[in-house]
Structure formats: C-alpha cells, structure tokens
Scaffold this motif. Structure first.
Motif, short mmCIF file in Angstrom:
data_model
loop_
_atom_site.label_atom_id
_atom_site.label_comp_id
_atom_site.label_asym_id
_atom_site.label_seq_id
_atom_site.Cartn_x
_atom_site.Cartn_y
_atom_site.Cartn_z
N CYS A 161 7.31 -13.89 -34.60
CA CYS A 161 8.12 -14.83 -35.35
C CYS A 161 8.70 -14.09 -36.55
CB CYS A 161 7.24 -15.99 -35.82
SG CYS A 161 8.06 -17.18 -36.89
N ALA A 162 9.88 -14.47 -36.98
CA ALA A 162 10.49 -13.86 -38.16
C ALA A 162 11.29 -14.92 -38.90
CB ALA A 162 11.39 -12.69 -37.77
N SER A 163 11.54 -14.64 -40.16
CA SER A 163 12.40 -15.54 -40.94
C SER A 163 13.24 -14.72 -41.90
CB SER A 163 11.56 -16.59 -41.69
OG SER A 163 10.80 -16.01 -42.72
N SER A 164 14.34 -15.31 -42.33
CA SER A 164 15.20 -14.66 -43.32
C SER A 164 15.87 -15.72 -44.16
CB SER A 164 16.25 -13.77 -42.63
OG SER A 164 17.13 -14.53 -41.82
N ARG A 165 16.31 -15.30 -45.35
CA ARG A 165 16.96 -16.27 -46.26
C ARG A 165 18.30 -16.70 -45.72
NH1 ARG A 165 15.95 -13.15 -51.59
NH2 ARG A 165 17.70 -12.07 -50.68
N GLY A 166 19.04 -15.72 -45.17
CA GLY A 166 20.36 -16.00 -44.64
C GLY A 166 20.53 -15.30 -43.31
N LEU A 167 21.78 -15.14 -42.90
CA LEU A 167 22.04 -14.39 -41.68
C LEU A 167 21.46 -13.00 -41.83
CD1 LEU A 167 25.71 -15.44 -40.89
CD2 LEU A 167 23.70 -15.90 -39.49
N PRO A 168 21.00 -12.37 -40.72
CA PRO A 168 20.28 -11.10 -40.84
C PRO A 168 21.18 -9.94 -41.24
CG PRO A 168 20.54 -11.66 -38.54
CD PRO A 168 21.05 -12.84 -39.33
N GLY A 169 21.73 -9.99 -42.41
CA GLY A 169 22.51 -8.91 -42.96
C GLY A 169 21.70 -8.15 -43.98
N GLY A 170 22.39 -7.29 -44.72
CA GLY A 170 21.68 -6.40 -45.63
C GLY A 170 20.91 -7.10 -46.71
N ASN A 171 21.39 -8.23 -47.18
CA ASN A 171 20.68 -8.92 -48.26
C ASN A 171 19.71 -9.96 -47.73
OD1 ASN A 171 21.91 -7.55 -50.40
ND2 ASN A 171 23.75 -8.79 -50.15
N SER A 172 19.62 -10.10 -46.46
CA SER A 172 18.70 -11.07 -45.85
C SER A 172 17.95 -10.42 -44.71
CB SER A 172 19.46 -12.29 -45.32
OG SER A 172 20.02 -13.03 -46.33
N PRO A 173 17.14 -9.43 -45.02
CA PRO A 173 16.41 -8.79 -43.93
C PRO A 173 15.42 -9.75 -43.30
CG PRO A 173 15.55 -8.08 -46.04
CD PRO A 173 16.77 -8.90 -46.33
N LEU A 174 15.09 -9.50 -42.06
CA LEU A 174 14.08 -10.31 -41.38
C LEU A 174 12.69 -9.89 -41.84
CD1 LEU A 174 16.49 -11.02 -39.53
CD2 LEU A 174 14.90 -10.93 -37.61
N HIS A 175 11.86 -10.90 -42.04
CA HIS A 175 10.44 -10.67 -42.33
C HIS A 175 9.66 -11.13 -41.11
CE1 HIS A 175 10.84 -9.94 -46.76
NE2 HIS A 175 12.02 -10.47 -46.49
N PHE A 176 8.82 -10.27 -40.60
CA PHE A 176 8.11 -10.55 -39.35
C PHE A 176 6.67 -10.95 -39.61
CE2 PHE A 176 10.89 -9.37 -35.87
CZ PHE A 176 11.90 -8.70 -36.52
N GLY A 177 6.16 -11.77 -38.69
CA GLY A 177 4.73 -12.05 -38.66
C GLY A 177 4.01 -10.95 -37.90
N ASN A 178 2.69 -11.08 -37.82
CA ASN A 178 1.88 -10.07 -37.14
C ASN A 178 1.94 -10.19 -35.63
OD1 ASN A 178 0.83 -8.35 -39.07
ND2 ASN A 178 -0.80 -9.78 -39.62
N GLY A 179 2.46 -11.28 -35.15
CA GLY A 179 2.60 -11.44 -33.71
C GLY A 179 1.45 -12.21 -33.07
N THR A 180 1.74 -12.83 -31.93
CA THR A 180 0.72 -13.44 -31.08
C THR A 180 0.79 -12.74 -29.74
OG1 THR A 180 0.83 -15.64 -32.08
CG2 THR A 180 0.04 -15.52 -29.81
N ARG A 181 -0.36 -12.20 -29.33
CA ARG A 181 -0.39 -11.56 -28.01
C ARG A 181 -0.71 -12.62 -26.97
NH1 ARG A 181 0.08 -6.99 -26.04
NH2 ARG A 181 -0.13 -5.85 -27.99
N LEU A 182 0.23 -12.89 -26.10
CA LEU A 182 0.05 -13.89 -25.03
C LEU A 182 -0.29 -13.17 -23.74
CD1 LEU A 182 0.24 -16.82 -23.98
CD2 LEU A 182 2.66 -16.36 -23.48
N THR A 183 -1.40 -13.56 -23.16
CA THR A 183 -1.81 -13.01 -21.86
C THR A 183 -1.86 -14.16 -20.85
OG1 THR A 183 -3.14 -11.31 -22.95
CG2 THR A 183 -3.59 -11.73 -20.62
#
Lengths: 108, 116
Positions: free
Chosen positions: B92-114
């Motif tokens: 999962c990730a989120s950003s303040r705005g569109l994924p441009g230079g001033n709105s980088p994506l911040h990622f979670g640690n992930g869920t491993r689905l098996t």
C-alpha cells in the motif's frame, strides 16, 4: 505507455568502488523520474527525485532526455548501500511505474 | 515521521477464498495506491484511488479486485476469490498529491499473501 528498464539484476562491487545503476525510460510526455531503495527487511523508500537535483547519501542521478536515461551514481560505495534499487517514472496520471530493480551488493 | 501501516504482515488463504488486505495511509495524504510484487518480479501498479473513487487501474486489477476506504483512515484491497497466482507481496502507498516530485509515494511494509 510508460516503461522503465533496468537492464541489470545485480551489481556487486567492493567498498570504495564507483557505482552506476542504469535506468532507461520510455514515455511520450515529460516524465518525472525517481529512485527508490529497499534495504533488507525494510519498506520501499524514496531515495531521490530528478526535479530536486539533490545528492542523497552520496548518490546522484541526472535526467538525460536525449538518451532517455536516469542512471544512479555514487563515486565511492559503502557497505550500507547494499540494497535493492528501483527506478520509477511518474507521468501525467496517478500511476508510478517501476523498473524490475537491481540488487546492489557492496563487499568489504 | 508518519508511516503507512499495513496489516497483516502475512496472510495465508486457500484458493477461492476472499481476502482483505488493510492499510492505514498517512493522515494528510489524498492519493492511495496498491502495488504488488510477485516473488522475483518487479513492483507492479494495481490501482490508485482519489476522492473516494478509482483514478487509475491496471489490467491486473480485474473484477476479482476491489478497493474501499470504509472510514476516514483505512484503505482496503479485497480479492474476492483468490487464485494461486495472486500469491505476492502487496504494498500500500499514499501521497499528498499526484506522484510527482513534490508528492513522492510513501510505502507500507507490505502484506505477503500466500494462496494455497
């Protein structure tokens, strides 16, 4: 279509050696390019972005529109640089496209 | 520094079962995303979400997938009837705005689905 190509899967260097991680892109408009890094057992995190023209942890990357490249460079690699590196492209939409990533291994 | 959090870290499910992956984006962010990474392959875009609706989705994001922001803080990915090939790490990730230079994506640690 947005495409990011990282041609190599693995780069192994000795500590103190220069590093260049290659990234080429394909996009018809004006892209924004990023490098993300994933250290062992940690989340993906932003390393640097081309619009900032900054140096982070000694890494730099210059956008070359003629060659459609955004290679990541560091003059002297450190062991703590060992990680997975992803080049990514943002176009005019809300989608960030990643390359396949490259594992950088820095040996002592 | 605020972080994107994902739960669970690992989910095991049987083929055909429904699974819900949960995410709490950073609170002042407006764009939310799901990405997946099949073992040994690249990080692939699934979907982006803004203003309570999907803004982009990939060809991977078919009718078996859905996303929801059920309240002001959670962002979920549901897979209705899981297949073996759905086994992957989901970010999962989120950003303040569109994924441009001033709105980088911040990622979670992930869920491993098996999926078994």
């Amino acid at each position: 279509a947005q495409r990011v190509t990282q041609p190599e899967k693995l780069l192994s260097v000795f500590k103190g050696a220069p590093v260049e991680l290659k990234c080429n892109y394909s996009y018809s408009g004006s892209p924004e390019l990023f490098w993300y890094v994933q250290y062992s057992r940690q989340r993906l995190q932003l390393l640097l972005r081309h619009i900032s023209r900054e140096s982070i942890k000694g890494f730099t990357a210059d956008l070359n529109k003629g060659e459609t490249s955004f290679h990541l460079k560091k003059p002297f690699a450190q062991e703590e640089d060992s990680a997975m590196y992803y080049c990514a492209l943002a176009g005019a939409n809300s989608k960030l496209t990643f390359g396949k990533g490259i594992t950088l291994s820095v040996r002592p | 520094e605020p972080e994107v959090t994902q739960t669970p870290s690992h989910q095991v499910t049987q083929m055909g079962q429904e699974v819900i992956l949960r995410c709490v984006p950073i609170s002042n962010h407006l764009y939310f995303y799901w990405y997946r990474q099949i073992l040994g392959q690249k990080v692939e875009f699934l979907v982006s979400f803004y203003n309570n609706e999907i803004s982009e989705k990939s060809e991977i994001f078919d009718d078996q997938f859905s996303v929801e922001r059920p309240d002001g803080s959670n962002f979920t990915l549901k897979i209705r009837s899981t297949k073996l090939e759905d086994s992957a790490m989901y970010f999962c990730a989120s950003s303040r705005g569109l994924p441009g230079g001033n709105s980088p994506l911040h990622f979670g640690n992930g869920t491993r689905l098996t999926v078994t």
